[in-house]
Design an enzyme around this catalytic site. Structure first.
Site, PDB file in Angstrom:
ATOM      1  N   ARG A 156     -45.944  30.671  10.599  1.00  0.00           N
ATOM      2  CA  ARG A 156     -47.365  30.342  10.597  1.00  0.00           C
ATOM      3  C   ARG A 156     -47.582  28.867  10.926  1.00  0.00           C
ATOM      4  NH1 ARG A 156     -51.054  31.812   5.442  1.00  0.00           N
ATOM      5  NH2 ARG A 156     -49.994  29.974   4.591  1.00  0.00           N
ATOM      6  N   LYS A 195     -53.808  26.799   9.942  1.00  0.00           N
ATOM      7  CA  LYS A 195     -53.901  26.070   8.674  1.00  0.00           C
ATOM      8  C   LYS A 195     -53.994  24.573   8.964  1.00  0.00           C
ATOM      9  CE  LYS A 195     -52.052  26.524   3.972  1.00  0.00           C
ATOM     10  NZ  LYS A 195     -53.224  27.214   3.399  1.00  0.00           N
ATOM     11  N   GLU A 212     -63.695  34.830   4.902  1.00  0.00           N
ATOM     12  CA  GLU A 212     -62.754  34.380   3.877  1.00  0.00           C
ATOM     13  C   GLU A 212     -63.470  34.102   2.559  1.00  0.00           C
ATOM     14  OE1 GLU A 212     -58.625  32.918   5.062  1.00  0.00           O
ATOM     15  OE2 GLU A 212     -59.964  31.239   5.339  1.00  0.00           O
TER      16      GLU A 212
END
Length: 340
Positions: free
Chosen positions: A81, A184, A220
């Site tokens: 990720r 992220k 989210e």
């Protein structure tokens, strides 16, 4: 083991540890791993990480089992990720092998800070990469630094595994459509601060964001993914604006193992009236049960937990994932890395 730490009363905050590890990308290649005791970094005032947000990070945990072994949860998924985030904002990806070696090294160097089995605490691992090239033009850096530090953290649920209330506020967006939501990057979290603080002031634990384009679908839940149980199925929002949560991915697999059908799909706000369980999920809490969801724009109140307790499926998933992390049950999916 460090006897001076009150393991049972650790906060989910920062505590200094002995070492951090670092590696610099320069002249087209990653250098040697450096071990440092310095909690500070010397960065040029014109670094792209400061000016243009070329900064990405990860979060994962290490746990001490009943057998005394230290286990890291889903290290490889965090490595992949981080690479995805790097490619997303034109940074140099950290090789999986380098990421793995550095995580193992920093955990081993700070092993005395891994909380004891049964304390509910863990060692939080924070990898971070950012651009360090000195430049004023808006373009990708040529040099990067990758750092990993660790800190022991207490259990996320200080008052126990109990449902909390969350809210919907349509005036706030976490990210833009086709933006950086699936990576992220620090900017996503900066963009969530105002809404998050407002929610806390109003007595809610988090904001349940809606899709930034139509304000019609669930997105989210603060800094976490969202899942719900509807008609016995595990449903979770599908969107390019959502960070692909490794915890959510793990919970989906465990749900399938339990014979529960999993549906990643668009979920409309109206469907909240028909769900029987809900939770925010992520590294910090694993699964944070939701009691009620209040839509502050329409005045609608969705009562998820009728008895004020977490639902049976959320509880079973939470307990199973925690058991895998602690080494209490078999790691059937190869999610654990044991630090030798």
């Amino acid at each position: 083991m460090n006897q001076e730490i009150d393991w049972a009363n650790l906060s989910f905050g920062y505590m200094p540890t002995d070492y951090n590890v670092r590696c610099t990308y320069k002249d087209g290649k990653w250098g040697e791993i450096e071990v440092s005791q310095d909690p500070y970094i010397n960065v040029h005032i014109a670094a792209t990480g400061i000016h243009y947000g070329q900064e990405i990070f990860e979060g994962l945990k290490a746990f001490r089992g009943k057998d005394g072994k230290v286990r890291i949860f889903r290290l490889d998924e965090n490595a992949k990720r981080l690479q995805s985030s790097a490619r997303g904002i034109m940074m140099e990806p950290v090789p999986v092998e380098l990421f793995t070696e550095m995580v193992k090294k920093v955990v081993k160097l700070n092993e005395r800070f891994v909380p004891p089995y049964g304390s509910g605490a863990s060692l939080y691992i924070r990898p971070v990469e950012f651009g360090i090239s000195a430049q004023v033009g808006v373009k990708p850096a040529k040099e990067y630094v990758f750092i990993i530090f660790v800190t022991p953290v207490g259990p996320y649920f200080k008052t126990g595994f109990n449902p909390s209330n969350i809210c919907i506020m349509r005036k706030y967006d976490r990210v833009a459509p086709q933006g950086t939501g699936r990576w992220k990057v620090g900017g996503n979290y900066a963009a969530s601060l105002e809404a998050g603080e407002k929610a806390h002031e109003l007595g809610y634990s988090a904001v349940l964001y809606l899709d930034p384009k139509e304000k019609k679908y669930l997105d989210e839940c603060g800094p976490a993914n969202f899942f719900a149980i509807k008609d016995g199925k595990y449903i979770t929002p599908a969107s390019d604006s959502i960070l692909p949560s490794i915890t959510n991915k793990s919970l989906q697999q465990l749900a399938r193992d339990m014979g529960i059908e999993v549906e990643p799909r668009h979920i409309t706000v109206d469907e909240l009236a028909d769900i029987t369980e809900a939770a925010a999920c992520g590294t910090a809490a694993v699964a944070s049960p939701v009691g009620e969801i209040h839509d502050l724009d329409t005045g609608e109140k969705y009562v998820i937990s009728k008895d004020g307790k977490p639902g049976p499926i959320t509880t079973a998933l939470y307990n199973e994932l925690r058991a895998i992390q602690n080494g209490d049950v078999e790691d059937k999916h190869g999610w654990i890395t044991i630090v030798e």
